[in-house]
Design a protein around this motif. Structure first.
Motif, PDB file in Angstrom:
ATOM      1  N   TYR A 202       0.834  -1.202   0.000  1.00  0.00           N
ATOM      2  CA  TYR A 202       0.000   0.000   0.000  1.00  0.00           C
ATOM      3  C   TYR A 202       0.872   1.258   0.000  1.00  0.00           C
ATOM      4  N   ARG A 203       1.930   1.262   0.809  1.00  0.00           N
ATOM      5  CA  ARG A 203       2.831   2.410   0.822  1.00  0.00           C
ATOM      6  C   ARG A 203       3.452   2.622  -0.556  1.00  0.00           C
ATOM      7  N   ALA A 204       3.764   1.524  -1.239  1.00  0.00           N
ATOM      8  CA  ALA A 204       4.320   1.646  -2.584  1.00  0.00           C
ATOM      9  C   ALA A 204       3.308   2.258  -3.550  1.00  0.00           C
ATOM     10  N   LEU A 205       2.039   1.897  -3.405  1.00  0.00           N
ATOM     11  CA  LEU A 205       0.992   2.505  -4.234  1.00  0.00           C
ATOM     12  C   LEU A 205       0.921   4.010  -3.988  1.00  0.00           C
ATOM     13  N   LEU A 206       0.962   4.410  -2.730  1.00  0.00           N
ATOM     14  CA  LEU A 206       0.926   5.834  -2.405  1.00  0.00           C
ATOM     15  C   LEU A 206       2.104   6.565  -3.045  1.00  0.00           C
ATOM     16  N   ASP A 207       3.272   5.991  -2.902  1.00  0.00           N
ATOM     17  CA  ASP A 207       4.482   6.682  -3.350  1.00  0.00           C
ATOM     18  C   ASP A 207       4.633   6.702  -4.863  1.00  0.00           C
ATOM     19  N   SER A 208       3.913   5.826  -5.558  1.00  0.00           N
ATOM     20  CA  SER A 208       3.985   5.812  -7.021  1.00  0.00           C
ATOM     21  C   SER A 208       2.809   6.532  -7.683  1.00  0.00           C
ATOM     22  N   ALA A 209       1.873   7.046  -6.882  1.00  0.00           N
ATOM     23  CA  ALA A 209       0.718   7.752  -7.455  1.00  0.00           C
ATOM     24  C   ALA A 209       1.205   8.984  -8.226  1.00  0.00           C
ATOM     25  N   PRO A 210       0.693   9.217  -9.436  1.00  0.00           N
ATOM     26  CA  PRO A 210       1.215  10.279 -10.309  1.00  0.00           C
ATOM     27  C   PRO A 210       0.656  11.659  -9.976  1.00  0.00           C
ATOM     28  N   TRP A 211       0.906  12.132  -8.756  1.00  0.00           N
ATOM     29  CA  TRP A 211       0.403  13.432  -8.333  1.00  0.00           C
ATOM     30  C   TRP A 211       1.554  14.397  -8.077  1.00  0.00           C
ATOM     31  N   ASP A 212       1.329  15.655  -8.424  1.00  0.00           N
ATOM     32  CA  ASP A 212       2.342  16.664  -8.140  1.00  0.00           C
ATOM     33  C   ASP A 212       2.224  17.116  -6.677  1.00  0.00           C
ATOM     34  N   GLU A 213       3.042  18.060  -6.298  1.00  0.00           N
ATOM     35  CA  GLU A 213       3.106  18.496  -4.901  1.00  0.00           C
ATOM     36  C   GLU A 213       1.775  19.067  -4.419  1.00  0.00           C
ATOM     37  N   ILE A 214       1.087  19.788  -5.283  1.00  0.00           N
ATOM     38  CA  ILE A 214      -0.198  20.387  -4.900  1.00  0.00           C
ATOM     39  C   ILE A 214      -1.236  19.302  -4.638  1.00  0.00           C
ATOM     40  N   GLU A 215      -1.308  18.315  -5.510  1.00  0.00           N
ATOM     41  CA  GLU A 215      -2.278  17.230  -5.323  1.00  0.00           C
ATOM     42  C   GLU A 215      -1.928  16.382  -4.100  1.00  0.00           C
ATOM     43  N   GLN A 216      -0.627  16.170  -3.864  1.00  0.00           N
ATOM     44  CA  GLN A 216      -0.229  15.426  -2.672  1.00  0.00           C
ATOM     45  C   GLN A 216      -0.652  16.175  -1.404  1.00  0.00           C
ATOM     46  N   ARG A 217      -0.534  17.494  -1.428  1.00  0.00           N
ATOM     47  CA  ARG A 217      -0.978  18.287  -0.277  1.00  0.00           C
ATOM     48  C   ARG A 217      -2.476  18.140  -0.081  1.00  0.00           C
ATOM     49  N   ARG A 218      -3.228  18.064  -1.166  1.00  0.00           N
ATOM     50  CA  ARG A 218      -4.678  17.869  -1.048  1.00  0.00           C
ATOM     51  C   ARG A 218      -4.995  16.516  -0.406  1.00  0.00           C
ATOM     52  N   VAL A 219      -4.230  15.483  -0.776  1.00  0.00           N
ATOM     53  CA  VAL A 219      -4.427  14.170  -0.165  1.00  0.00           C
ATOM     54  C   VAL A 219      -4.178  14.265   1.340  1.00  0.00           C
ATOM     55  N   CYS A 220      -3.094  14.904   1.730  1.00  0.00           N
ATOM     56  CA  CYS A 220      -2.752  15.013   3.151  1.00  0.00           C
ATOM     57  C   CYS A 220      -3.789  15.829   3.913  1.00  0.00           C
ATOM     58  N   ASP A 221      -4.222  16.938   3.345  1.00  0.00           N
ATOM     59  CA  ASP A 221      -5.229  17.769   4.011  1.00  0.00           C
ATOM     60  C   ASP A 221      -6.539  17.002   4.185  1.00  0.00           C
ATOM     61  N   GLU A 222      -6.912  16.237   3.179  1.00  0.00           N
ATOM     62  CA  GLU A 222      -8.161  15.485   3.266  1.00  0.00           C
ATOM     63  C   GLU A 222      -8.036  14.318   4.248  1.00  0.00           C
ATOM     64  N   ALA A 223      -6.854  13.766   4.386  1.00  0.00           N
ATOM     65  CA  ALA A 223      -6.655  12.708   5.376  1.00  0.00           C
ATOM     66  C   ALA A 223      -6.880  13.248   6.787  1.00  0.00           C
ATOM     67  N   VAL A 224      -6.411  14.450   7.045  1.00  0.00           N
ATOM     68  CA  VAL A 224      -6.676  15.080   8.343  1.00  0.00           C
ATOM     69  C   VAL A 224      -8.176  15.274   8.519  1.00  0.00           C
ATOM     70  N   ARG A 225      -8.825  15.747   7.465  1.00  0.00           N
ATOM     71  CA  ARG A 225     -10.281  15.925   7.497  1.00  0.00           C
ATOM     72  C   ARG A 225     -10.993  14.596   7.758  1.00  0.00           C
ATOM     73  N   ALA A 226     -10.511  13.522   7.157  1.00  0.00           N
ATOM     74  CA  ALA A 226     -11.112  12.205   7.358  1.00  0.00           C
ATOM     75  C   ALA A 226     -11.026  11.783   8.821  1.00  0.00           C
ATOM     76  N   PHE A 227      -9.880  12.016   9.447  1.00  0.00           N
ATOM     77  CA  PHE A 227      -9.752  11.714  10.870  1.00  0.00           C
ATOM     78  C   PHE A 227     -10.730  12.541  11.700  1.00  0.00           C
ATOM     79  N   GLU A 228     -10.861  13.820  11.346  1.00  0.00           N
ATOM     80  CA  GLU A 228     -11.784  14.695  12.082  1.00  0.00           C
ATOM     81  C   GLU A 228     -13.223  14.179  11.959  1.00  0.00           C
TER      82      GLU A 228
END
Length: 207
Positions: free
Chosen positions: A164-190
């Motif tokens: 799974y970590r390999a899937l995350l690290d190979s996802a074809p997203w730029d820095e902005i999209e990666q930040r969106r993933v991280c921000d939404e993960a925080v939202r998911a926890f909330e």
């Protein structure tokens, strides 16, 4: 930074907060009736119903598609569990907090879907296993009623997490999209914390 590491770093504080749920503490201590767990399983029908419908929708997406892993799907197990526990599959008793969570999932695009996918399934593979053990030890529930926590179809959990970590690290997203993933993960926890707070109030877990 690799996306898997960025996600872990971004969610560290909110992940710690999620561990201090009043409802989960009461459940793990055996201070709640089994009905209180049945209600949680019904909330999960709403959450995973929306998440897995979104997975089907994004199955052909170049970035999100690789995360659509059939062995992870929880809905068949949840349906069997809720039926065995005497809850409602056709009309689950969704709390207002769950309805908000479900709407967020329904509106997710690919980066946000992956964020929710990460927080839910990897959490189930880790801490969720404690709840499966609790259901057997404290409430005598095995098989149907506790199938949600059976991930044996995945094989080795540690190997799957590495995959799974390999899937995350190979996802074809730029820095902005990666930040969106991280921000939404925080939202998911909330959203999950809010759901568990709603469960605490509904089941009077703090009493």
């Amino acid at each position: 930074m690799a996306l898997s590491s960025a996600l872990r770093e971004a969610t560290m504080a909110v992940h710690e907060r999620a561990h201090h749920s009043t409802y989960m503490a009461a459940l793990l201590d055996g201070r709640l009736p089994l009905e209180a767990y049945t209600l949680l399983a019904e909330q999960y029908l709403g959450v995973y119903g929306a998440l897995e419908a979104k997975a089907t929708e994004l199955a052909d997406h170049p970035a999100a598609g690789p995360f659509v892993i059939d062995e992870l799907r929880r809905m068949p197990a949840l349906v069997a569990d809720v039926e065995a526990l005497g809850g409602s599959v056709s009309a689950p008793r969704l709390l207002p907090e769950t309805e908000v969570y479900v709407e967020r999932l329904r509106a997710a695009d690919a980066p946000r879907f992956v964020a929710h996918h990460y927080t839910r399934y990897l959490g189930d593979l880790a801490g969720g296993q404690i709840i499966g053990t609790l259901l057997a030890r404290t409430y005598g529930v095995t098989g149907a009623g506790a199938l949600f926590y059976d991930f044996s179809a995945l094989g080795s959990p540690s190997r799957f997490r590495a995959r799974y970590r390999a899937l995350l690290d190979s996802a074809p997203w730029d820095e902005i999209e990666q930040r969106r993933v991280c921000d939404e993960a925080v939202r998911a926890f909330e959203l999950n914390i809010a759901l568990l707070d709603g469960m605490a109030a509904t089941t009077r877990a703090a009493a």
